[in-house]
Write a protein that holds these residues in place. Structure first.
Motif, mmCIF file in Angstrom:
data_model
loop_
_atom_site.group_PDB
_atom_site.id
_atom_site.type_symbol
_atom_site.label_atom_id
_atom_site.label_comp_id
_atom_site.label_asym_id
_atom_site.label_seq_id
_atom_site.Cartn_x
_atom_site.Cartn_y
_atom_site.Cartn_z
ATOM 1 N N SER A 31 61.898 118.170 -24.985
ATOM 2 C CA SER A 31 61.238 118.622 -25.661
ATOM 3 C C SER A 31 60.834 118.884 -26.942
ATOM 4 C CB SER A 31 62.948 119.348 -26.985
ATOM 5 O OG SER A 31 64.016 120.060 -26.075
ATOM 6 N N VAL A 32 59.928 119.678 -27.049
ATOM 7 C CA VAL A 32 58.473 119.166 -27.758
ATOM 8 C C VAL A 32 58.216 120.001 -29.278
ATOM 9 C CG1 VAL A 32 57.142 121.262 -26.679
ATOM 10 C CG2 VAL A 32 55.969 118.716 -27.810
ATOM 11 N N PHE A 33 58.090 118.987 -30.676
ATOM 12 C CA PHE A 33 57.585 119.449 -31.360
ATOM 13 C C PHE A 33 56.649 119.662 -32.360
ATOM 14 C CE2 PHE A 33 61.703 118.025 -30.682
ATOM 15 C CZ PHE A 33 62.643 118.509 -31.223
ATOM 16 N N ILE A 34 56.286 120.825 -32.565
ATOM 17 C CA ILE A 34 54.290 120.776 -33.234
ATOM 18 C C ILE A 34 54.345 121.426 -34.692
ATOM 19 C CG2 ILE A 34 52.398 121.760 -32.206
ATOM 20 C CD1 ILE A 34 53.744 122.324 -29.856
ATOM 21 N N GLN A 35 53.781 121.050 -35.354
ATOM 22 C CA GLN A 35 54.004 120.809 -36.879
ATOM 23 C C GLN A 35 52.604 121.695 -37.220
ATOM 24 O OE1 GLN A 35 56.605 121.326 -39.198
ATOM 25 N NE2 GLN A 35 54.349 122.450 -40.096
ATOM 26 N N MET A 36 52.377 122.353 -37.677
ATOM 27 C CA MET A 36 50.989 123.112 -37.810
ATOM 28 C C MET A 36 50.724 122.591 -38.853
ATOM 29 S SD MET A 36 49.565 124.621 -35.449
ATOM 30 C CE MET A 36 48.712 125.161 -36.057
ATOM 31 N N PRO A 37 49.284 121.947 -39.405
ATOM 32 C CA PRO A 37 48.734 120.765 -40.040
ATOM 33 C C PRO A 37 49.236 121.750 -41.857
ATOM 34 C CG PRO A 37 46.738 121.472 -39.071
ATOM 35 C CD PRO A 37 47.822 122.627 -37.993
ATOM 36 N N PHE A 38 48.838 123.112 -41.763
ATOM 37 C CA PHE A 38 49.334 123.458 -43.312
ATOM 38 C C PHE A 38 50.217 124.846 -43.122
ATOM 39 C CE2 PHE A 38 44.806 123.541 -42.085
ATOM 40 C CZ PHE A 38 44.634 121.850 -42.522
ATOM 41 N N PHE A 39 50.136 125.315 -43.068
ATOM 42 C CA PHE A 39 51.305 127.097 -43.817
ATOM 43 C C PHE A 39 52.982 126.374 -43.423
ATOM 44 C CE2 PHE A 39 46.938 127.383 -41.221
ATOM 45 C CZ PHE A 39 45.968 128.539 -42.265
ATOM 46 N N GLU A 40 53.381 125.439 -43.393
ATOM 47 C CA GLU A 40 54.910 125.143 -43.263
ATOM 48 C C GLU A 40 55.346 126.102 -41.606
ATOM 49 O OE1 GLU A 40 57.189 124.315 -47.419
ATOM 50 O OE2 GLU A 40 56.539 125.830 -48.009
ATOM 51 N N SER A 41 54.618 125.615 -41.134
ATOM 52 C CA SER A 41 54.538 126.119 -39.616
ATOM 53 C C SER A 41 54.622 124.958 -38.804
ATOM 54 C CB SER A 41 53.388 127.640 -39.625
ATOM 55 O OG SER A 41 53.116 127.776 -38.359
ATOM 56 N N ARG A 43 57.576 128.831 -42.596
ATOM 57 C CA ARG A 43 58.502 129.003 -44.056
ATOM 58 C C ARG A 43 58.364 129.973 -44.961
ATOM 59 N NH1 ARG A 43 60.735 123.499 -46.545
ATOM 60 N NH2 ARG A 43 62.189 124.871 -47.714
ATOM 61 N N PHE A 44 58.747 131.066 -45.498
ATOM 62 C CA PHE A 44 58.533 131.620 -46.912
ATOM 63 C C PHE A 44 59.030 131.066 -48.256
ATOM 64 C CE2 PHE A 44 57.690 134.383 -43.433
ATOM 65 C CZ PHE A 44 56.259 134.903 -43.792
ATOM 66 N N ALA A 45 59.628 131.689 -49.339
ATOM 67 C CA ALA A 45 59.864 130.732 -50.257
ATOM 68 C C ALA A 45 61.382 130.810 -50.153
ATOM 69 C CB ALA A 45 58.989 131.355 -51.861
ATOM 70 N N ASP A 46 61.653 132.087 -49.441
ATOM 71 C CA ASP A 46 63.286 131.410 -50.119
ATOM 72 C C ASP A 46 63.580 131.809 -48.272
ATOM 73 O OD1 ASP A 46 62.479 134.508 -49.642
ATOM 74 O OD2 ASP A 46 63.313 135.124 -51.239
ATOM 75 N N ARG A 47 62.980 131.973 -47.492
ATOM 76 C CA ARG A 47 63.274 132.557 -45.904
ATOM 77 C C ARG A 47 62.844 131.798 -45.011
ATOM 78 N NH1 ARG A 47 60.536 136.461 -44.066
ATOM 79 N NH2 ARG A 47 58.840 137.244 -45.077
ATOM 80 N N GLU A 48 62.773 131.856 -43.751
ATOM 81 C CA GLU A 48 61.697 131.137 -42.421
ATOM 82 C C GLU A 48 62.272 132.817 -41.866
ATOM 83 O OE1 GLU A 48 65.030 128.098 -40.624
ATOM 84 O OE2 GLU A 48 63.058 126.653 -41.746
ATOM 85 N N GLN A 49 61.281 132.890 -41.303
ATOM 86 C CA GLN A 49 60.528 133.737 -39.797
ATOM 87 C C GLN A 49 61.002 132.929 -38.804
ATOM 88 O OE1 GLN A 49 57.335 136.631 -40.883
ATOM 89 N NE2 GLN A 49 55.950 135.081 -39.388
ATOM 90 N N ILE A 50 61.804 133.022 -37.888
ATOM 91 C CA ILE A 50 61.653 132.548 -36.681
ATOM 92 C C ILE A 50 61.812 133.334 -35.271
ATOM 93 C CG2 ILE A 50 63.012 131.865 -34.979
ATOM 94 C CD1 ILE A 50 64.526 130.893 -37.418
#
Length: 419
Positions: free
Chosen positions: A85-95, A114-121
């Protein structure tokens, strides 16, 4: 077993052992995240695919990648591999992305934002060694290079004006849309016969634009897909003279006001006020931003470089961040990545008020009328008086407009310094 095979094994046992080791290592070989170009797809619930490319490579003993949109190469340096598996964290935007790697080096997994109160997947795939973003299935019937008066229509028939600026060579098209609050950054796609398709992805925004080219001067039947669910229709007419509303007229001082008066906490937890000594007798730029905002990313890159080159002239900059949450530690974490990436040496303060708060202006800068867009820049003279407020930012994806912005910014600051 035949006699000749037994004789072979008796006389060459080391060859047999070597073959056995090679066979086991070949069958047990784990998938790896390969270096090269990938064609990546984020799939919305409605089945629409938002396509972009990235390039992975090794650098200083670790894996990095660049998200590719037209002329942009957005560095992503938080990449981790574990097992298959690979895990890629974008530098901004909690993405970021998490994906399994198959034997051919392809990826399949999820884009998580990630948003304030939820995750978009959303489902995510990436095909190794595929460089073409889109394939033109027919020769273009038109060349859409130039400036377009575009109108976007929302679900409630509300309209938003924008300017489309495109450059087409053969079937390939690049460009962006400029609005009164910023631009849509780097877009890339193709023209196939009488159809246009453009896309862009930066970790915060995932865009797909489609349209029919009626003739050399008209685009119709357009759809603009953004993120997981947003969709708007759009049309455009060729107009090389079209202009947007003046960015200096959208947010102003209330009558009778001339100065700002605020203090907020820095990322170190210290109170910082516009009335502090470091800002006195200086030309000050107050940057209204959010770590969730791609245009703010472009502006921060510009302002940080400008400040580091010009602070000795008597210029100060202070950022006021409106994040997605009132959680100080979460906001701090997001902004620290921002500050580190762009080597920001000026203070960035956490207002503690969310971008979605309808009273964000009254709670933070009550001297102003409504803050309508992010970013917004406030120019203050050496006496502490607000001289200009500019909404929006023409980033590097806008070409000549970015150069014009840089020139105007220099002229504004130099004029205030010389007073």
């Amino acid at each position: 077993m035949k006699k000749r095979h037994i004789i072979f094994l008796r006389h060459y046992p080391y060859l047999f052992a070597l073959l056995l080791v090679l066979l086991v290592s070949w069958t047990d070989k784990k998938p790896i995240f390969r270096n090269g170009i990938y064609r990546s797809v984020v799939t919305r619930p409605d089945g629409k695919d938002i396509v972009f490319n990235f390039q992975s490579k090794d650098s200083a003993g670790k894996k990095i990648l660049y998200v590719l949109n037209a002329d942009e190469k957005l560095l992503v340096d938080n990449v981790a591999e574990k097992d298959d598996s690979v895990f890629i964290q974008m530098p901004f935007f909690e993405s970021g992305f998490r994906a399994a790697i198959d034997a051919q080096g392809n990826l399949q997994g999820q884009w998580i934002k990630r948003f304030a109160d939820r995750e978009q997947i959303l489902p995510f795939t990436a095909k190794y060694n595929e460089k073409q973003r889109f394939v033109a299935t027919a020769k273009p019937a038109f060349n859409v290079s130039g400036r377009w008066d575009a109108t976007f229509i929302g679900k409630k028939n509300d309209t938003t004006k924008a300017i489309g600026e495109f450059s087409q060579t053969g079937a390939k098209i690049t460009g962006t849309f400029l609005t009164s609050t910023g631009d849509y950054r780097y877009l890339e796609g193709v023209v196939s016969r009488d159809s246009l398709v453009l896309s862009g992805f930066d970790g915060g925004h995932a865009f797909l634009f489609t349209a029919k080219i009626d003739d050399a001067n008209n685009l119709s039947g357009g759809n603009f897909y953004s993120g997981a669910t947003s969709v708007e229709s759009w049309v455009a007419k060729k107009d090389e003279k079209i202009e947007l509303p003046d960015g200096y007229q959208q947010t102003k001082l209330h009558e009778g006001e001339s100065k700002l008066n605020f203090y907020f906490k820095s990322l170190d937890g210290e109170d910082v006020s516009i009335n502090d000594n470091r800002f006195k007798n200086k030309v000050v730029v107050v940057q209204i931003l959010g770590s969730w905002c791609p245009n703010c990313m472009d502006e921060t890159n510009f302002l940080s470089d400008y400040y580091n080159r010009n602070k000795q002239k008597g210029v100060e900059i202070v950022g006021l961040a409106y994040e997605r949450t009132t959680d100080f530690e979460r906001s701090k974490s997001s902004l620290q990545r921002f500050v580190k990436r762009f080597n920001v040496q000026y203070p960035v303060l956490i207002t503690g008020v969310t971008v979605s708060d309808l009273q964000r202006t009254e709670k933070t800068l009550p001297q102003l009328t409504e803050i309508k867009g992010f970013p917004t820049s406030i120019f203050i003279d050496k006496k502490g008086n607000v001289r200009k407020v500019y909404t929006g930012f023409n980033g590097p994806g806008t070409g000549e407009h970015y150069k014009e912005f840089q020139k105007e910014f220099d002229e504004t600051i130099n004029g205030l310094l010389n007073e």
